[in-house]
Design an enzyme around this catalytic site. Structure first.
Site, PDB file in Angstrom:
ATOM      1  N   TYR A 164      17.331   6.386   5.545  1.00  0.00           N
ATOM      2  CA  TYR A 164      16.711   5.269   4.831  1.00  0.00           C
ATOM      3  C   TYR A 164      17.127   5.184   3.363  1.00  0.00           C
ATOM      4  O   TYR A 164      16.391   4.687   2.529  1.00  0.00           O
ATOM      5  CB  TYR A 164      15.177   5.348   4.935  1.00  0.00           C
ATOM      6  CG  TYR A 164      14.672   5.641   6.321  1.00  0.00           C
ATOM      7  CD1 TYR A 164      14.874   4.745   7.361  1.00  0.00           C
ATOM      8  CD2 TYR A 164      13.992   6.840   6.593  1.00  0.00           C
ATOM      9  CE1 TYR A 164      14.423   5.018   8.639  1.00  0.00           C
ATOM     10  CE2 TYR A 164      13.540   7.126   7.869  1.00  0.00           C
ATOM     11  CZ  TYR A 164      13.759   6.205   8.892  1.00  0.00           C
ATOM     12  OH  TYR A 164      13.309   6.479  10.158  1.00  0.00           O
TER      13      TYR A 164
ATOM     14  N   ARG B  85       9.886   2.211   4.304  1.00  0.00           N
ATOM     15  CA  ARG B  85       8.979   1.075   4.459  1.00  0.00           C
ATOM     16  C   ARG B  85       9.467  -0.185   3.754  1.00  0.00           C
ATOM     17  O   ARG B  85       8.927  -1.254   3.956  1.00  0.00           O
ATOM     18  CB  ARG B  85       7.583   1.438   3.959  1.00  0.00           C
ATOM     19  CG  ARG B  85       6.914   2.502   4.796  1.00  0.00           C
ATOM     20  CD  ARG B  85       5.424   2.507   4.626  1.00  0.00           C
ATOM     21  NE  ARG B  85       4.842   1.232   5.029  1.00  0.00           N
ATOM     22  CZ  ARG B  85       3.548   0.972   4.993  1.00  0.00           C
ATOM     23  NH1 ARG B  85       2.716   1.888   4.550  1.00  0.00           N
ATOM     24  NH2 ARG B  85       3.082  -0.194   5.375  1.00  0.00           N
TER      25      ARG B  85
ATOM     26  N   PRO C 123       3.064   6.928  -4.677  1.00  0.00           N
ATOM     27  CA  PRO C 123       3.293   7.553  -5.981  1.00  0.00           C
ATOM     28  C   PRO C 123       2.595   6.793  -7.103  1.00  0.00           C
ATOM     29  O   PRO C 123       2.752   5.589  -7.245  1.00  0.00           O
ATOM     30  CB  PRO C 123       4.819   7.490  -6.136  1.00  0.00           C
ATOM     31  CG  PRO C 123       5.332   7.461  -4.733  1.00  0.00           C
ATOM     32  CD  PRO C 123       4.324   6.651  -3.963  1.00  0.00           C
ATOM     33  N   GLU C 124       1.797   7.510  -7.875  1.00  0.00           N
ATOM     34  CA  GLU C 124       1.095   6.925  -9.015  1.00  0.00           C
ATOM     35  C   GLU C 124       1.720   7.455 -10.301  1.00  0.00           C
ATOM     36  O   GLU C 124       2.805   8.036 -10.284  1.00  0.00           O
ATOM     37  CB  GLU C 124      -0.399   7.241  -8.916  1.00  0.00           C
ATOM     38  CG  GLU C 124      -1.023   6.712  -7.629  1.00  0.00           C
ATOM     39  CD  GLU C 124      -2.510   6.990  -7.507  1.00  0.00           C
ATOM     40  OE1 GLU C 124      -3.192   7.190  -8.540  1.00  0.00           O
ATOM     41  OE2 GLU C 124      -3.014   7.013  -6.364  1.00  0.00           O
TER      42      GLU C 124
ATOM     43  N   LYS D 280       3.718   2.996 -12.966  1.00  0.00           N
ATOM     44  CA  LYS D 280       4.383   3.229 -11.684  1.00  0.00           C
ATOM     45  C   LYS D 280       5.847   2.814 -11.709  1.00  0.00           C
ATOM     46  O   LYS D 280       6.564   3.035 -10.729  1.00  0.00           O
ATOM     47  CB  LYS D 280       3.645   2.472 -10.581  1.00  0.00           C
ATOM     48  CG  LYS D 280       2.202   2.936 -10.388  1.00  0.00           C
ATOM     49  CD  LYS D 280       1.507   2.142  -9.290  1.00  0.00           C
ATOM     50  CE  LYS D 280       0.049   2.554  -9.157  1.00  0.00           C
ATOM     51  NZ  LYS D 280      -0.642   1.802  -8.075  1.00  0.00           N
TER      52      LYS D 280
END
Length: 372
Positions: free
Chosen positions: A108, A129, A2-3, A62
């Protein structure tokens, strides 16, 4: 990853679904990486948020925050694969029809929120992650950008349009001798620009990504400033929904890299090649992005096969401190996939230094409309 545009999308949904409501239930799973490396814990986050009213939401590049009716406030970034899900709302910026993505609570999750009101709103921060960060910032909400890590990062080209001017950009470029793509990706210079946005900006500015920043002429700086504001503002206005991006954007035609029997090219036949700049894979159109000054290295503009065949490099993730986060833990940006592809990832139980890059669970980007 995601930017700026994708983060702006989630801030939009937070404002739409959560602002003005009180958190009646907060659940957390303690994670000594996602919380711990940001200086807090899941239990601390739960205690700080429980019973509070969400007053506002904001963004710098971000990073984004949820401001409560009293300090502390939640400040977060998504890392490479994190996201905030809101139940029964299409917060994703890509198409996903996987049954697992309809499960609640989702896999998660790092925190779950429930609000007052009828109907109750439920939200979940997820990250398989564990490269995202969730922290608490104890200050007045209007001063959050004066505190670490935001104060060390550069201005946001959408939020801080009055700061990111042609004159400011010229001074920044001429004070450094680095490849222009690397300068754009450095969050200490400008907040929010990541790999795909950096490539899109340089394509529209007709600037080669390897050219040194201090060799750009006045006209090039003018074009670069215009391209930064055009790409950032347009993608934010469209809530990062790439189906609605202009057809002449490089983004629409760059995703054939590495696919068998596929050539990366624009509709007019102009070839797209790939090279590594600042540790990141960059998409370049040599016929448009000419070298007009010294570059960090030369490439063969006709040879994209070597770059396409290069295996993904493994990156060691960085210890996070109060220094600017430059998001170097990202790999090559995730590519759109067909909806329904199998997710092959598992949540890592290893330390952050041992996390190995996996394929991000992404699909084709989707509409921004919420379900009714």
């Amino acid at each position: 990853m995601p930017e700026l545009a994708e983060v702006s999308r989630i801030v939009h949904f937070i404002r739409q679904h959560l602002v003005g409501k009180t958190l009646t239930k907060v659940s957390t799973q303690n994670d000594d990486i996602v919380y711990g490396k940001a200086g807090t814990s899941g239990s601390d986050f739960q205690k700080a948020m429980q019973g509070k009213k969400i007053a506002s939401a904001g963004q710098q590049g971000k990073y984004f925050w949820i401001a409560m009716d009293s300090p502390p406030h939640a400040l977060m970034h998504f890392g490479m694969a994190g996201w905030l899900k809101i139940r029964d709302a299409d917060t994703y910026y890509y198409r996903t029809d996987k049954p697992a993505d309809k499960e609640w609570p989702p896999k998660y999750w790092k925190f779950l929120l429930e609000t007052d009101g009828t109907p109750v709103t439920e939200a979940a921060f997820v990250d398989f992650r564990r490269l995202s960060r969730i922290r608490l910032v104890d200050c007045p909400a209007e001063e959050i950008r004066k505190y670490s890590p935001l104060k060390e990062n550069g201005p946001d080209p959408v939020v801080d349009k009055d700061v990111v001017t042609q004159e400011w950009l010229a001074q920044k470029l001429r004070s450094k001798r680095v490849p222009i793509k690397a300068l754009l990706l450095d969050q200490a210079n400008i907040s929010g620009i990541g790999n795909w946005m950096g490539d899109e900006i340089l394509y529209h500015a007709k600037i080669h990504p390897e050219q040194y920043s201090n060799t750009l002429g006045d006209d090039q700086i003018k074009e670069l400033n215009s391209a930064i504001h055009y790409v950032c503002s347009t993608s934010v206005d469209l809530l990062a929904d790439s189906d609605k991006f202009p057809e002449d954007w490089l983004f629409k035609h760059r995703w054939s890299k590495g696919k068998k029997n596929s050539t990366s090219a624009l509709p007019n036949g102009e070839k797209i090649v790939f090279l590594t700049v600042g540790g990141r894979t960059s998409a370049v159109v040599p016929s448009v992005q000419k070298k007009t000054g010294p570059v960090s290295k030369d490439i063969n503009g006709d040879d994209s096969s070597a770059a396409q065949g290069e295996s993904k490099r493994k990156r060691a993730t960085k210890e996070e401190s109060n220094t600017p986060v430059k998001e170097e833990e990202e790999e090559e940006e995730p590519k759109p996939k067909r909806a329904g592809s199998k997710r092959q990832s598992k949540q890592s139980l290893k330390s952050e230094e041992e996390v190995k890059p996996e394929v991000s669970p992404v699909g084709r980007r989707r509409s921004t409309r919420t379900r009714k």
